[in-house]
Design a protein around this motif. Structure first.
Motif, PDB file in Angstrom:
ATOM      1  N   TYR A   1       0.847  -1.208   0.000  1.00  0.00           N
ATOM      2  CA  TYR A   1       0.000   0.000   0.000  1.00  0.00           C
ATOM      3  C   TYR A   1       0.875   1.248   0.000  1.00  0.00           C
ATOM      4  CZ  TYR A   1      -3.407  -3.426   1.615  1.00  0.00           C
ATOM      5  OH  TYR A   1      -4.203  -4.528   1.724  1.00  0.00           O
TER       6      TYR A   1
ATOM      7  N   THR B   1      -3.194   3.643  -1.758  1.00  0.00           N
ATOM      8  CA  THR B   1      -3.159   3.044  -3.097  1.00  0.00           C
ATOM      9  C   THR B   1      -2.712   1.600  -2.944  1.00  0.00           C
ATOM     10  OG1 THR B   1      -2.541   5.157  -4.079  1.00  0.00           O
ATOM     11  CG2 THR B   1      -2.049   3.183  -5.376  1.00  0.00           C
TER      12      THR B   1
ATOM     13  N   ILE C   1      -6.497   3.276  -6.817  1.00  0.00           N
ATOM     14  CA  ILE C   1      -5.476   4.328  -6.803  1.00  0.00           C
ATOM     15  C   ILE C   1      -5.952   5.510  -5.975  1.00  0.00           C
ATOM     16  CG2 ILE C   1      -4.255   5.993  -8.285  1.00  0.00           C
ATOM     17  CD1 ILE C   1      -4.487   3.832 -10.532  1.00  0.00           C
ATOM     18  N   ARG C   2      -5.142   5.920  -5.027  1.00  0.00           N
ATOM     19  CA  ARG C   2      -5.375   7.121  -4.217  1.00  0.00           C
ATOM     20  C   ARG C   2      -6.792   7.154  -3.635  1.00  0.00           C
ATOM     21  NH1 ARG C   2      -3.343  12.656  -6.064  1.00  0.00           N
ATOM     22  NH2 ARG C   2      -2.519  12.743  -3.961  1.00  0.00           N
ATOM     23  N   TYR C   3      -7.093   6.138  -2.876  1.00  0.00           N
ATOM     24  CA  TYR C   3      -8.432   6.044  -2.290  1.00  0.00           C
ATOM     25  C   TYR C   3      -8.558   6.956  -1.074  1.00  0.00           C
ATOM     26  CZ  TYR C   3     -12.768   4.242  -0.446  1.00  0.00           C
ATOM     27  OH  TYR C   3     -14.054   4.144   0.011  1.00  0.00           O
TER      28      TYR C   3
END
Ligand code: AMP
Ligand code: ZN
Length: 437
Positions: free
Chosen positions: A266, A290, A300-302
């Motif tokens: 992550y 991510t 991606i980029r949560y």
């Protein structure tokens, strides 16, 4: 314990920062490439080769767009899939406590990765083959159940899939099979205490418990202490969320000074939720994650909405994987009363430091005569005589005073008898907002 056998997987846990950075960059690029096969990221990312050439270092992740819970909902059920459906072997659905549920898929490789991550977490905290592991969280769609289950089996513990609830049987199982390691959510760990006492069981004397992995909902350091003191065990904070597999994202090491995020799986960022810009280490903000080791549905980029900070500095355990502080809560949980922003866990922190307070509480927000009121309903512990009005008034005043000191708002405190507030076997409901929206 020597250094070498304190790692489950030294090939990733013992990497240097520069080795980890290189691994992350490589996996980030693979992830972007692979994610672009999904309908959602195909649309969102457009020309993937452009993105790939802009990724020169891990911090270039900032050039990529964010993904939100709303995206996951809009794309329900298959919009995030980067593999064909016949490669999938598992589906979980997120608990949906804050709206419509979202579907999470796993390939066989994803389940392997996930089990390894959890085995790594538990091994780091001191669990070993030969331990008996009792999983006291709900199985089924909640990822905490099966996630820990397969991790524990991977590690080689005798695993009891007890599930949540049926408390007397849980305690009996602990006794009969000398359970040494448990996974439990904090509110349930608190609820089990009076039941043990009622059964005449003193865990320190009658049980073999050693370690507890506790997470899935916010809890304070004071609750950790209560659990550790009562059961005579060490409690390790465990963080994860369904969107990123489930538990196993971040976990405490024996130093118990924050949770290491497994940075080989992550990528972690903390942003200011208003400006969306990164904040420096040590400053609180929204956690953005991510996945860089996921096949079925890379994300991606949560924007997790969970508020925390990176703990600056090195961990004495030697791992360079960065540490997250205890979650303050989700930005959705924050409430405003009389102009003050408050998280339920701040209330908990005060309550659990007061010895007369029992193990359950709820905060009710109400509008009375156009004035917002905060009612803190608290169970007293079983040593308090509820008939003794003078004593109750004294406790009530003390709680109100302590809360005011911390929150700068004076709540109404209602004391109730032990075990009288609603119990939940899953995540506890700590806040009831009855105000008109
Ligand atoms: P779910 O995906 O339904 O299992 O819920 C995940 C959410 O639970 C996270 O986004 C957090 O808000 C919360 N959560 C999980 N673990 C922790 C923890 N250790 N401390 C605080 N909140 C947690
Ligand atoms: Zn550490």
């Amino acid at each position: 314990m020597t250094k070498t056998n304190s790692y489950w997987d030294a090939s990733v846990e013992a990497l240097s920062r520069s080795e980890l950075d290189a691994l992350q960059l490589e996996r980030l690029k693979q992830t972007v490439q692979h994610a672009s096969l999904s309908p959602f990221y195909k649309k969102k990312l457009g020309d993937v080769s452009e993105h790939l050439s802009s990724l020169q270092s891990v911090s270039d992740i900032r050039k990529l767009p964010f993904t939100t819970k709303a995206d996951l909902r809009n794309e329900y059920p298959y919009g995030f899939l980067s593999v064909s459906k016949d490669e999938l072997v598992r589906l979980h659905v997120s608990s949906g406590t804050t709206g419509q549920a979202t579907a999470i898929f796993y390939t066989r490789a994803d389940l392997e990765t996930w089990a390894d991550l959890l085995a790594r977490c538990m091994y780091m905290a001191g669990a070993r083959p030969g331990d008996t592991f009792q999983n006291l969280t709900g199985y089924g769609l909640f990822t905490g159940g099966l996630g820990f289950h397969y991790g524990a089996e991977r590690l080689g513990m005798l695993t009891i899939p007890a599930g949540a609830g049926n408390s007397k049987r849980q305690i009996q199982l602990m006794k009969d099979f000398s359970t040494s390691v448990i996974h439990i959510i904090p509110s349930y760990a608190l609820l089990l205490m009076p039941i043990m006492t009622e059964m005449g069981i003193d865990p320190r004397r009658d049980l073999s418990l050693r370690l507890a992995f506790v997470g899935a909902e916010p809890y304070s350091e004071e609750v950790r202490r209560r659990i550790e003191d009562f059961y005579g065990i060490r409690v390790f904070n465990s963080y994860g969320l369904s969107e990123l597999n489930g538990p196993g994202v971040a976990f405490e090491c024996p130093e118990q000074t924050g949770m290491h995020v497994w940075e080989d799986a992550y990528l972690v960022e903390i942003i200011d939720p208003r400006t969306l810009e990164p904040v420096p280490d040590g400053v609180y903000g929204e956690l953005v994650l991510t996945s860089i080791k996921r096949e079925g549905m890379p994300i991606i980029r949560y924007r997790t909405k969970d508020l925390t900070r990176i703990i600056p500095g090195d961990c004495p355990c030697g791992r360079v994987h960065r540490r997250l502080d205890r979650m303050q809560g989700r930005s959705d949980d924050m409430f405003i009363i009389k102009g003050v922003n408050i998280f339920p866990v701040q209330v908990e922190q005060v309550l659990m430091n007061i010895s007369e307070v029992g193990n359950n509480y709820v905060i009710v927000l109400r509008e009375e005569n156009s004035i917002d009121t905060m009612i803190v309903r608290v169970e007293v512990n079983d040593r308090i005589f509820v008939e003794d009005m003078r004593q109750l008034q004294r406790i009530q005043k003390k709680i109100a005073h302590e809360l005011r000191g911390e929150l700068l708002v004076t709540p109404m405190v209602e004391l109730v008898e032990p075990n009288s507030l609603p119990k939940s076997e899953g995540k506890a409901i700590r806040l009831i907002d009855e105000r008109k929206k």
